[in-house]
Design a protein around this motif. Structure first.
Motif, PDB file in Angstrom:
ATOM      1  N   LYS A 111       0.840  -1.211   0.000  1.00 18.10           N
ATOM      2  CA  LYS A 111       0.000   0.000   0.000  1.00 18.10           C
ATOM      3  C   LYS A 111       0.871   1.256   0.000  1.00 18.10           C
ATOM      4  O   LYS A 111       0.614   2.205  -0.754  1.00 18.10           O
ATOM      5  CB  LYS A 111      -0.917  -0.025   1.225  1.00 18.10           C
ATOM      6  CG  LYS A 111      -1.676   1.256   1.499  1.00 18.10           C
ATOM      7  CD  LYS A 111      -2.474   1.112   2.798  1.00 18.10           C
ATOM      8  CE  LYS A 111      -3.134   2.395   3.225  1.00 18.10           C
ATOM      9  NZ  LYS A 111      -3.888   2.233   4.504  1.00 18.10           N
ATOM     10  N   TYR A 112       1.892   1.256   0.836  1.00 15.77           N
ATOM     11  CA  TYR A 112       2.733   2.444   0.950  1.00 15.77           C
ATOM     12  C   TYR A 112       3.874   2.444  -0.063  1.00 15.77           C
ATOM     13  O   TYR A 112       4.247   3.503  -0.585  1.00 15.77           O
ATOM     14  CB  TYR A 112       3.263   2.574   2.382  1.00 15.77           C
ATOM     15  CG  TYR A 112       2.153   2.945   3.332  1.00 15.77           C
ATOM     16  CD1 TYR A 112       1.615   4.231   3.342  1.00 15.77           C
ATOM     17  CD2 TYR A 112       1.598   1.999   4.196  1.00 15.77           C
ATOM     18  CE1 TYR A 112       0.570   4.567   4.180  1.00 15.77           C
ATOM     19  CE2 TYR A 112       0.562   2.327   5.047  1.00 15.77           C
ATOM     20  CZ  TYR A 112       0.050   3.615   5.033  1.00 15.77           C
ATOM     21  OH  TYR A 112      -0.993   3.951   5.861  1.00 15.77           O
ATOM     22  N   ASP A 136       2.863   3.959  -3.239  1.00 14.68           N
ATOM     23  CA  ASP A 136       2.419   5.347  -3.116  1.00 14.68           C
ATOM     24  C   ASP A 136       3.612   6.257  -3.401  1.00 14.68           C
ATOM     25  O   ASP A 136       4.564   6.320  -2.622  1.00 14.68           O
ATOM     26  CB  ASP A 136       1.875   5.581  -1.703  1.00 14.68           C
ATOM     27  CG  ASP A 136       1.321   6.977  -1.497  1.00 14.68           C
ATOM     28  OD1 ASP A 136       1.770   7.917  -2.177  1.00 14.68           O
ATOM     29  OD2 ASP A 136       0.437   7.130  -0.634  1.00 14.68           O
TER      30      ASP A 136
END
Length: 230
Positions: free
Chosen positions: A73-74, A77
């Protein structure tokens, strides 16, 4: 869900990209950042990130071999990669009074630059003496070693805590590759070191000093920090 208001965390990451005596890369253990960061964001805790020299944070490639949903998820990003990992604050940009807690993430790189960063240790000491929380995980506990209490004594002395164990270091086959063993160093300063089973979550709390044993402890440690902030 209750949210914390006007709460701010400072996360400390390592700048060290290579073992000193081995041609082997190291750096931040990614999940020790992402899981803690995720819990802070879920509870609306504002986060700043600092490192001993500021700027770019290397990632331990071994930490990227078992990434979970939170890690991806990160890592996917671009703002997280560019701002959190790519542009950390330098210690001279930090105002200790702005923070309610400081958290030392790990990765083997921390064994070299965290103990040497007396400036960050002083920031942590000020946060602690201002009734803030000091937290650390895995090899990040190396950052606790230079922190002094209000009497100038080691913060960890007589404190119940944990960190990467000698048994885990041996299982990792890195006992001879690190400058010291985290468990031994904490005990030498008078800490009441406690460990759970290897590579399973273990969190220890002693007042406003909160520690996690290994990467598997990151989310549990973060949730425990939230409980103590609230």
């Amino acid at each position: 869900m209750e949210y914390l208001i006007m709460t701010k965390a400072l996360i400390v990451l390592t700048n060290v990209a290579k073992y000193d005596s081995l041609d082997r890369p190291t750096g931040l253990w990614l999940s020790e950042l992402t899981h803690f960061y995720d819990v802070m964001r879920d509870h609306q805790v504002e986060v700043d990130v600092v490192s001993p020299t500021g700027g770019y944070i290397p990632l331990d490639p071994h930490s990227m071999m078992s990434m979970d949903v939170t890690d991806w998820k990160y890592y996917q990003d671009s703002d997280f990669r560019n701002q959190v990992l790519g542009a950390t604050l330098s210690p001279d940009q930090v105002v200790p009074q702005d923070y309610d807690l400081i958290y030392y993430a790990g990765g083997h790189g921390a064994m070299w630059d965290f103990p040497a960063s007396t400036v960050i240790a002083d920031i942590a000491s000020q946060i602690y003496q201002n009734n803030g929380i000091v937290a650390a995980i895995c090899h990040g506990v190396a950052g606790l070693l230079p922190i002094k209490d209000e009497k100038g004594e080691p913060l960890v002395a007589n404190k119940r805590l944990t960190g990467f164990s000698n048994t885990e270091e041996a299982a990792n086959e890195t006992t001879d590759a690190v400058p010291f063993l985290a468990e031994d160093a904490l005990k030498e300063l008078g800490a009441n070191y406690q460990a759970g089973p290897s590579f399973t979550s273990c969190v220890q709390v002693d007042g406003r000093l909160l520690t996690g044993q290994n990467p598997q402890s990151a989310r549990d440690l973060a949730e425990t920090v939230i409980e103590h902030l609230g």
